[in-house]
Design a protein around this motif. Structure first.
Motif, PDB file in Angstrom:
ATOM      1  N   ALA A  23       0.855  -1.192   0.000  1.00 18.30           N
ATOM      2  CA  ALA A  23       0.000   0.000   0.000  1.00 18.30           C
ATOM      3  C   ALA A  23       0.890   1.241   0.000  1.00 18.30           C
ATOM      4  O   ALA A  23       1.154   1.831   1.043  1.00 18.30           O
ATOM      5  N   SER A  26       1.033   6.703  -2.608  1.00 17.72           N
ATOM      6  CA  SER A  26       0.114   7.168  -3.658  1.00 17.72           C
ATOM      7  C   SER A  26      -1.264   6.548  -3.477  1.00 17.72           C
ATOM      8  O   SER A  26      -2.294   7.220  -3.646  1.00 17.72           O
ATOM      9  N   TRP A  27      -1.298   5.276  -3.096  1.00 10.96           N
ATOM     10  CA  TRP A  27      -2.572   4.614  -2.820  1.00 10.96           C
ATOM     11  C   TRP A  27      -3.186   5.158  -1.535  1.00 10.96           C
ATOM     12  O   TRP A  27      -4.398   5.370  -1.451  1.00 10.96           O
ATOM     13  N   ASP A  30      -5.029   8.328  -2.197  1.00 16.25           N
ATOM     14  CA  ASP A  30      -6.317   8.140  -2.873  1.00 16.25           C
ATOM     15  C   ASP A  30      -7.392   7.665  -1.901  1.00 16.25           C
ATOM     16  O   ASP A  30      -8.519   8.169  -1.899  1.00 16.25           O
ATOM     17  N   ASP A  38      -9.852   1.691   4.258  1.00 13.29           N
ATOM     18  CA  ASP A  38      -9.937   0.614   3.280  1.00 13.29           C
ATOM     19  C   ASP A  38     -10.445  -0.644   3.977  1.00 13.29           C
ATOM     20  O   ASP A  38      -9.710  -1.296   4.732  1.00 13.29           O
TER      21      ASP A  38
END
Length: 363
Positions: A23, A26-27, A30, A38
């Motif tokens: 992870a 950048s993830w 988002d 998540d």
């Protein structure tokens, strides 16, 4: 005391770090910008790595580990800024384990350990055990315990299905369990300075709850455990700031040489490394001595203040090393600066924790 992890703990740290590398930031950016959580990753952490149950005895479905393993996990999450509700959830598990009855442990822990239910802790401000500072009150109404008041900020409150609330009753503060969908409970997500850790406002109006029955000193011990784990998380964040700074100072060139060759940059990185080493020793000592309530009471406020100052220093210094690009939204460093400033305030500032330490040692 031997300030080294054993082979199993080192293997656990490496597996956690490898898992979280799936992870990237950048993830994280988002997910944080959209939901701040998540759900699929959280399920994997609960079921594959059994993260919430690290310190829970095997008889309740846990791993049966110590606070050292939890501190290792928090350090890696602080390094990766993974957007999952670990902090609040872990504090609730500790509260139920330490302050709940046998029936409450058997009933509440299974769903918390397997990730079926997300929980969070509402006592995030200073003076959590001070009746004068409590923003929620508990009273008896027709044979029920009901809560009234507003609690904010609540970590990941918008995705929680269970709250453990610090509330005032009879000039004392206790902990109460309440379902998020109970009548009289209203949850509103709030803007958060740290986008990787969303917060919410929980409003309670005659909301039915059940108390966790335990001695007041157990409440203090739950808070001290939370302080140690937050310190471990901040240690991981500080280490990430240093790693980013070293990488950038080796690749960024000025006057035909890497900026890491300049003495001023060397001094900034060295100062970060020195403070991180001191904080690492403090975190390890606090985690390893958690079995002694007397040692924990002294180490917890000390390490929380030390780690908060170190993380803030490293995030600020790393910003200087990176120059103008660190101030842009596109760069990841500002995520660590935001985490440093928000975590610094949880359970009180560094000044408040040093005052608490002074009170506990009789100064």
């Amino acid at each position: 005391m031997d300030f080294r992890y054993n082979t199993e703990q080192l293997d656990f740290r490496d597996s956690m770090r490898a898992f979280l590398q799936e992870a990237p930031l950048s993830w994280v950016r988002d997910v944080a910008g959209a939901h701040g959580h998540d759900a699929r990753l959280w399920q994997r952490l609960c079921r594959e790595l059994e993260l919430p149950g690290l310190t829970v005895p095997e008889e309740y479905g846990g791993v049966g580990g110590t606070l050292v393993e939890s501190a290792i996990a928090f350090e890696e999450f602080g390094r990766a800024l993974t957007p999952v509700p670990l902090a609040g959830h872990a504090f609730v598990v500790q509260a139920v384990l330490s302050m709940g009855s046998e029936e409450q442990r058997q009933r509440l822990l299974p769903a918390l350990l397997n990730g079926e239910r997300i929980a969070t802790f509402t006592a995030t401000g200073p003076g959590a055990t001070d009746p004068a500072a409590a923003t929620v009150s508990a009273s008896r109404d027709a044979g029920r315990t009901v809560l009234d008041g507003v609690s904010t900020p609540v970590l990941h409150g918008h995705v929680a299905g269970l709250f453990v609330v610090a509330a005032r009753a009879d000039e004392a503060v206790g902990l109460y369990v309440i379902n998020a969908d109970a009548p009289g409970v209203s949850v509103e997500r709030l803007p958060s300075f740290d986008i990787t850790r969303p917060v919410a406002r929980v409003t309670l109006q005659q909301a039915e709850a059940e108390p966790l029955d335990a001695a007041p000193d157990q409440f203090e011990r739950v808070l001290d455990t939370a302080r140690v784990l937050l310190a471990a998380e901040m240690l991981g964040g500080a280490e990430a700031c240093l790693a980013l700074s070293v990488e950038y100072s080796c690749s960024r060139r000025q006057f035909d040489r890497a900026i890491g060759m300049f003495q001023a940059v060397k001094h900034m990185c060295a100062e970060m490394a020195i403070e991180i080493d001191a904080t690492r020793v403090a975190v390890m000592f606090a985690a390893m001595s958690a079995g002694d309530p007397g040692e924990l009471a002294i180490a917890a406020p000390l390490v929380k203040a030390q780690a908060a100052d170190t993380f803030t220093l490293c995030a600020s210094t790393a910003t200087q090393v990176h120059g103008g690009i660190a101030f842009t939204w596109e760069h990841d460093l500002h995520l660590y600066l935001r985490r440093a400033k928000t975590t610094e305030a949880l359970f009180g500032s560094s000044t408040q924790h040093r005052a608490l330490l002074a009170d506990r040692v009789g100064l």
